[in-house]
Design a protein around this motif. Sequence first.
Motif, short mmCIF file in Angstrom:
data_model
loop_
_atom_site.label_atom_id
_atom_site.label_comp_id
_atom_site.label_asym_id
_atom_site.label_seq_id
_atom_site.Cartn_x
_atom_site.Cartn_y
_atom_site.Cartn_z
N ASP A 1 9.87 -3.23 -39.72
CA ASP A 1 8.95 -2.18 -40.26
C ASP A 1 10.05 -1.49 -41.65
OD1 ASP A 1 7.21 -2.91 -38.28
OD2 ASP A 1 7.63 -1.36 -37.44
N ASP A 2 11.23 -1.63 -42.00
CA ASP A 2 11.77 -0.77 -42.55
C ASP A 2 11.95 -1.77 -43.89
OD1 ASP A 2 12.12 1.10 -40.90
OD2 ASP A 2 14.35 0.15 -39.98
N ILE A 3 11.09 -3.02 -44.39
CA ILE A 3 11.46 -4.29 -45.26
C ILE A 3 9.91 -3.52 -45.94
CG2 ILE A 3 10.86 -6.40 -46.12
CD1 ILE A 3 13.82 -4.83 -44.34
N ASP A 4 9.41 -3.70 -47.02
CA ASP A 4 8.67 -3.11 -47.73
C ASP A 4 8.21 -4.52 -48.22
OD1 ASP A 4 8.79 -0.85 -48.05
OD2 ASP A 4 11.23 -1.02 -49.01
N THR A 5 8.82 -5.78 -48.88
CA THR A 5 8.42 -6.43 -49.30
C THR A 5 9.29 -7.84 -48.81
OG1 THR A 5 8.28 -4.71 -51.78
CG2 THR A 5 7.80 -7.63 -51.64
N VAL A 6 8.00 -8.96 -48.90
CA VAL A 6 8.30 -10.59 -48.43
C VAL A 6 8.62 -11.20 -49.75
CG1 VAL A 6 8.20 -12.46 -46.21
CG2 VAL A 6 8.59 -9.93 -45.44
N ILE A 7 8.98 -12.23 -49.66
CA ILE A 7 8.56 -13.50 -51.24
C ILE A 7 9.42 -14.38 -50.19
CG2 ILE A 7 9.50 -14.04 -52.51
CD1 ILE A 7 10.68 -10.96 -54.06
N LEU A 8 8.19 -15.06 -49.96
CA LEU A 8 8.61 -16.19 -49.55
C LEU A 8 8.56 -17.47 -50.52
CD1 LEU A 8 6.27 -16.03 -46.97
CD2 LEU A 8 8.53 -15.91 -46.55
N THR A 9 9.58 -18.14 -50.84
CA THR A 9 9.48 -19.17 -51.83
C THR A 9 8.70 -20.39 -51.86
OG1 THR A 9 11.51 -20.54 -50.84
CG2 THR A 9 12.16 -18.65 -52.10
N HIS A 10 8.47 -20.85 -50.52
CA HIS A 10 7.65 -22.03 -50.50
C HIS A 10 7.45 -21.35 -49.11
CE1 HIS A 10 11.28 -23.76 -49.05
NE2 HIS A 10 10.54 -24.73 -49.33
N HIS B 1 7.34 -24.42 -46.11
CA HIS B 1 8.00 -25.12 -45.74
C HIS B 1 8.78 -24.09 -44.16
CE1 HIS B 1 8.38 -28.48 -48.18
NE2 HIS B 1 7.44 -28.52 -47.44
N TRP B 2 8.42 -24.97 -43.40
CA TRP B 2 8.73 -24.10 -42.17
C TRP B 2 9.80 -23.56 -41.52
CZ3 TRP B 2 12.48 -25.70 -39.48
CH2 TRP B 2 12.78 -26.42 -39.47
N ASP B 3 10.88 -23.56 -42.40
CA ASP B 3 12.26 -22.96 -42.31
C ASP B 3 12.35 -22.07 -43.32
OD1 ASP B 3 12.30 -25.48 -43.95
OD2 ASP B 3 14.76 -24.82 -44.11
N HIS B 4 11.29 -21.48 -43.75
CA HIS B 4 11.75 -20.18 -44.88
C HIS B 4 10.52 -19.34 -44.87
CE1 HIS B 4 14.30 -22.40 -48.34
NE2 HIS B 4 13.57 -23.62 -47.39
N CYS B 5 9.09 -19.58 -43.55
CA CYS B 5 8.10 -18.74 -43.24
C CYS B 5 7.64 -18.68 -41.80
CB CYS B 5 7.31 -19.00 -44.11
SG CYS B 5 6.54 -20.56 -43.59
N GLN B 6 8.60 -19.21 -41.41
CA GLN B 6 8.15 -18.92 -39.76
C GLN B 6 8.40 -18.01 -38.75
OE1 GLN B 6 10.05 -22.61 -37.41
NE2 GLN B 6 8.02 -23.09 -37.19
N ASN B 7 8.64 -16.69 -39.02
CA ASN B 7 9.22 -14.95 -39.35
C ASN B 7 8.90 -14.31 -39.47
OD1 ASN B 7 10.59 -15.55 -36.83
ND2 ASN B 7 12.52 -16.76 -38.08
N THR B 8 7.59 -14.50 -40.60
CA THR B 8 7.17 -13.29 -41.43
C THR B 8 6.16 -12.28 -40.57
OG1 THR B 8 7.12 -15.39 -43.87
CG2 THR B 8 5.76 -13.27 -43.77
N ASP B 9 5.96 -13.43 -39.37
CA ASP B 9 5.40 -12.23 -38.58
C ASP B 9 5.40 -11.21 -38.64
OD1 ASP B 9 5.76 -14.55 -37.09
OD2 ASP B 9 5.52 -13.00 -35.51
N LEU B 10 7.27 -10.98 -38.20
CA LEU B 10 7.91 -9.76 -37.72
C LEU B 10 7.65 -8.91 -38.87
CD1 LEU B 10 11.98 -11.49 -37.45
CD2 LEU B 10 10.27 -10.10 -35.49
N PHE B 11 7.07 -9.06 -40.21
CA PHE B 11 7.22 -7.98 -41.45
C PHE B 11 5.75 -7.52 -41.30
CE2 PHE B 11 10.81 -10.31 -41.62
CZ PHE B 11 12.26 -9.91 -41.53
N ARG B 12 5.10 -6.75 -39.71
CA ARG B 12 3.93 -6.93 -39.85
C ARG B 12 3.62 -5.86 -42.10
NH1 ARG B 12 5.36 -5.29 -35.19
NH2 ARG B 12 5.89 -3.20 -34.64
N ASN B 13 4.35 -4.91 -41.75
CA ASN B 13 3.92 -3.46 -43.06
C ASN B 13 3.69 -4.03 -43.85
OD1 ASN B 13 3.00 -1.88 -40.31
ND2 ASN B 13 5.40 -1.30 -40.57
#
Length: 178
Positions: free
Chosen positions: A60-69, A71-83
């Motif tokens: 929850d302390d993360i302000d921004t997530v940048i996804l380079t693309h 593919h599963w090995d780059h984005c599967q944990n994005t839901d951790l950063f709900r804010n």
Amino acid sequence: MVNVDVLTYGFALATDQGSVGYSTISLLTLGNQHIVVDTGPASRRGMLSKALQSKNLAPDDIDTVILTHLHWDHCQNTDLFRNARVLVHPTELDYARNPRRGDHAVAWHVADTLAKMKVEPVSEGDSVAEGVSIIETPGHTIGHISVVINLGNEKVLLAGDALPDSGTIKRRLPYNVF
């Protein structure tokens, strides 16, 4: 000034039977602002959480997530950063909503996950924060982006899979183009 830390190191493993790789997950800190570049595969969720804890941070302390693309090995944990606001190239997001049949590299659930989050499209030249900008690096995927970090005397490129090996530079093309 931007501080760059690696939360988890990526790797590639190639055999005569095929190849697999896991992305590096990076943390950019600008004062009180925290940016995560790529979120890694689900199998590294615990490792990612521990790496954040070692920096006295929670998802929850993360302000921004940048996804380079996407593919599963780059984005599967994005839901951790709900804010966090999630930055991704619009072409990449469009493709994830309707991937080519048989494309197993795209995380099948990512479009649904991102639909519930604060997603912002980014493209060439967009500024993410002071000293942090986006450059388009298609090739590995059609909407692949990289992150340029201005450290004053030098610039650093977080390339996702745009430059997965030194041969990419010689060939002028990543070895694994989707």
